[in-house]
Design a protein around this motif. Structure first.
Motif, PDB file in Angstrom:
ATOM      1  N   THR A  94      58.358 -15.646  53.514  1.00  0.00           N
ATOM      2  CA  THR A  94      57.051 -16.082  54.042  1.00  0.00           C
ATOM      3  C   THR A  94      55.856 -14.934  54.058  1.00  0.00           C
ATOM      4  O   THR A  94      54.899 -14.943  54.556  1.00  0.00           O
ATOM      5  N   GLY A  95      56.064 -14.028  52.939  1.00  0.00           N
ATOM      6  CA  GLY A  95      55.094 -12.835  52.609  1.00  0.00           C
ATOM      7  C   GLY A  95      55.182 -11.698  53.260  1.00  0.00           C
ATOM      8  O   GLY A  95      54.641 -10.639  53.239  1.00  0.00           O
ATOM      9  N   ARG A 132      48.175 -15.197  46.470  1.00  0.00           N
ATOM     10  CA  ARG A 132      49.463 -15.194  46.870  1.00  0.00           C
ATOM     11  C   ARG A 132      49.962 -13.722  46.535  1.00  0.00           C
ATOM     12  O   ARG A 132      50.828 -13.150  47.227  1.00  0.00           O
ATOM     13  N   SER A 133      49.548 -13.118  45.420  1.00  0.00           N
ATOM     14  CA  SER A 133      50.115 -11.699  44.788  1.00  0.00           C
ATOM     15  C   SER A 133      49.878 -10.719  45.950  1.00  0.00           C
ATOM     16  O   SER A 133      50.722  -9.837  46.008  1.00  0.00           O
ATOM     17  N   GLY A 134      48.701 -10.914  46.843  1.00  0.00           N
ATOM     18  CA  GLY A 134      48.600  -9.907  47.929  1.00  0.00           C
ATOM     19  C   GLY A 134      48.966 -10.260  48.961  1.00  0.00           C
ATOM     20  O   GLY A 134      49.175  -9.383  50.271  1.00  0.00           O
ATOM     21  N   ARG A 135      49.712 -11.391  49.294  1.00  0.00           N
ATOM     22  CA  ARG A 135      50.375 -11.752  50.436  1.00  0.00           C
ATOM     23  C   ARG A 135      51.831 -11.810  50.549  1.00  0.00           C
ATOM     24  O   ARG A 135      52.526 -12.106  51.535  1.00  0.00           O
ATOM     25  N   PHE A 185      57.496 -16.225  45.446  1.00  0.00           N
ATOM     26  CA  PHE A 185      57.616 -17.334  44.205  1.00  0.00           C
ATOM     27  C   PHE A 185      56.461 -18.366  44.138  1.00  0.00           C
ATOM     28  O   PHE A 185      56.391 -18.741  42.934  1.00  0.00           O
ATOM     29  N   SER A 186      55.674 -18.784  45.090  1.00  0.00           N
ATOM     30  CA  SER A 186      54.753 -19.756  45.154  1.00  0.00           C
ATOM     31  C   SER A 186      53.374 -19.265  44.135  1.00  0.00           C
ATOM     32  O   SER A 186      52.790 -19.961  43.619  1.00  0.00           O
ATOM     33  N   GLY A 187      53.178 -17.856  44.348  1.00  0.00           N
ATOM     34  CA  GLY A 187      52.080 -17.312  43.461  1.00  0.00           C
ATOM     35  C   GLY A 187      52.492 -17.346  41.987  1.00  0.00           C
ATOM     36  O   GLY A 187      51.647 -17.659  41.152  1.00  0.00           O
ATOM     37  N   GLN A 188      53.848 -16.891  41.683  1.00  0.00           N
ATOM     38  CA  GLN A 188      54.187 -17.244  40.379  1.00  0.00           C
ATOM     39  C   GLN A 188      54.148 -18.475  39.713  1.00  0.00           C
ATOM     40  O   GLN A 188      53.828 -18.791  38.711  1.00  0.00           O
ATOM     41  N   CYS A 189      54.392 -19.427  40.765  1.00  0.00           N
ATOM     42  CA  CYS A 189      54.334 -21.057  40.167  1.00  0.00           C
ATOM     43  C   CYS A 189      52.778 -21.245  39.845  1.00  0.00           C
ATOM     44  O   CYS A 189      52.504 -21.851  38.827  1.00  0.00           O
TER      45      CYS A 189
END
Length: 545
Positions: free
Chosen positions: A50-51, A269-272, A238-242
């Motif tokens: 969840t970050g 997302r990379s920052g979260r 993984f959602s940011g990579q998606c």
């Protein structure tokens, strides 16, 4: 709510992949009375997904210590191994090495074999793989596979197969590696693996499909990853990579607005909690900006991408080529190509050929095109075949063989068309037009230039549109290119120093219409300012007399 109730609710939520609920229940139970080691490990996983990477690693550290307190050496070693894996993914090599050393020391205390021995070997194999020793990595992954099979550990078996496929790819055995990736994804999509190994597998497989120029596989697995992430809306890891993978596919398929949107989400997302998305989010944004002619913005994006530790190439070298500094671009691409591993160098070759031709150093371009052709013979993917034939045709053109160039370029164009990659297809048509002109067929040449120019305009590719326009304008006349009569009149008035309101009054138009005409002029001619438009008007005989 009692601590026992919170633990039960946390375990239930964890099984159902409700990561936020699991985190909150375990956290509350932890505050009330503490958690057993296994539940601390679950809490760590929920936090990471969840970050909450930092708090997740703290919880994993506590789980490691709790396992040791109760005498569970295997559990403590497993947590230490996962600490090393997570830290390696974050680029924290020194901390990862410390945890790896601890996990290896704990193995010596085990009295009988355990599956944890395979998990401890994963960071070792990754260090060899990313350190340029794929053969050594293969040997370690083989040992991991044996351990996974012996203990019927599906996560371990899948991760070993994934690593083996990556090593095979690095050794040039693309077909073998891709088959292994497909087998890994069978286990992932069937729900056989736990969450973190599933996410690792998704992102690694998609990234390696791009490395292997397998656009169709990348598209299929990115769509699957997108569905997997959407089914877990509270998952950040993984959602940011998606989203970064989606941005690359949108860019290739000409949906540049959508590519920028996906890149923006990847950056957020990379920052979260998904730091691996940093490079892709900014690099793909930079590529769209470069192709659109927003070169300063593109450079800023590439600088952000470089913070990840990965070089923003070949985009940065092509940026300097677009700025007209071919020698700087050449130095960049030659250095990057000379120091890259085999798989990375193959991705640099198309840009190397383009830059060497611009310098021009035709012999160096021919060598690069030859490498692409040989790779295409080894790896018969449609995308690499298109890149190889396009490079081969461009060099043929520079060497004075327009007939050979035309054959190669038309084959490349057909493949790009079938792959639905419009920018490269339009570039091929522009080069085909040049081949037609060199063969004395001006009518066909102009048809190719006009078709390419229209595609570039639709994409918003201002520099490429200006390139095609300049070729269209060489057939006699003043070289006015693709401007309509009204746009030429607006340009003439811009060059006379008049503002939008004065131009609107002179032509009986609204200021909004004048602004739209000026925007179209900039896009068609690859310009970015009134000063550049004025200079163009004087250079092409369009200024007021």
């Amino acid at each position: 709510m009692s601590a026992e109730t919170g633990i039960d609710q946390g375990r239930s939520a964890f099984r159902e992949h409700r990561w936020t609920d699991a985190f909150e229940s375990f956290r509350d139970a932890d505050r009330q009375g503490g958690l057993p080691a296994a539940d601390l490990e679950r809490l760590a996983t929920a936090e990471i997904l969840t970050g909450g990477a930092e708090s997740g690693l703290e919880s994993l550290t506590r789980a490691h210590e709790e396992y040791l307190i109760v005498g569970d050496i295997a559990g403590g070693a497993r947590c230490a191994a996962w600490m090393a894996i997570h830290l390696l993914n974050r680029g924290e090599g020194a901390r990862a090495a410390g945890w790896l050393a601890r996990s290896q020391r704990l193995l010596d205390e085990l009295t009988e074999p355990d599956a944890v021995q395979g998990y401890v070997l994963i960071p070792v194999s990754l260090e060899r793989l990313y350190g340029g020793d794929p053969e050594g990595a293969l040997a370690v992954f083989s040992r991991i596979a044996d351990i996974g099979q012996r203990f019927q550990d599906r996560d371990l078996a899948a991760l070993s197969l994934l690593g083996t496929g990556q090593a095979a790819l690095a050794l040039g055995r693309a077909e073998e590696g891709l088959k292994m990736f497909d087998e890994v994804m069978v286990a992932v999509t069937a729900g056989e693996l736990s969450a973190v190994p599933s996410g690792i597998a998704y992102c690694a497989v998609i990234g390696n499909c791009h490395v292997a120029f397998d656009l169709e596989r990348a598209l299929q697995w990115t769509a699957a990853l997108d569905r997997w992430c959407r089914a877990r809306p509270d998952m950040v890891a993984f959602s940011g990579q998606c989203q970064a993978h989606r941005a690359e596919l949108f860019r290739l398929h000409g949906a540049w607005t959508e590519a920028l949107a996906a890149a923006g989400v990847a950056q957020e997302r990379s920052g979260r909690g998904d730091p691996q998305a940093l490079y892709g989010g900014y690099y793909q944004q930079g590529e769209v900006q470069r192709l659109s002619g927003r070169l300063d913005q593109a450079e800023a994006s590439f600088r952000e991408a470089a913070r990840s530790g990965y070089e923003p190439q070949p985009g940065l070298a092509l940026l300097w080529l677009a700025r007209g500094d071919a020698l700087r671009a050449q130095a960049m691409i030659r250095r990057a190509s000379a120091t890259a591993d085999m798989a990375t160098r193959r991705h640099l070759l198309p840009a190397l050929v383009e830059i060497e031709l611009a310098v021009p150093d035709v012999s160096a371009a021919r060598a690069g095109a030859g490498d692409l052709v040989r790779f295409a013979a080894e790896c018969p993917m449609p995308m690499i075949r298109a890149l190889a034939r396009q490079a081969d045709g461009a060099v043929d053109l520079a060497e004075g063989d327009p007939a050979g160039a035309s054959l190669a370029l038309r084959e490349a164009w057909r493949v790009w068309r079938d792959l639905e990659v419009p920018y490269e297809a339009a570039r091929c048509r522009t080069l085909i037009g040049q081949a037609c002109r060199d063969l004395g067929d001006e009518t066909s040449a102009r048809m190719e230039f006009e078709a390419a120019h229209a595609e570039f305009l639709e994409l918003g590719a201002a520099p490429a549109a200006a390139w095609a326009a300049s070729l269209m304008g060489t057939e006699g006349g003043a070289g006015t290119g693709p401007l309509t009569p009204r746009e030429k009149e607006v340009l003439r008035l811009v060059a006379s120093g008049q503002g939008n309101r004065a131009i609107a009054a002179a032509l009986f138009l609204s200021e909004k219409t004048v602004a739209r005409h000026i925007s179209n002029i900039y896009l068609k001619l690859g310009l970015t300012s009134r000063a550049a438009a004025t200079r163009y008007a004087f250079e092409h005989g369009l200024a007021a007399g």
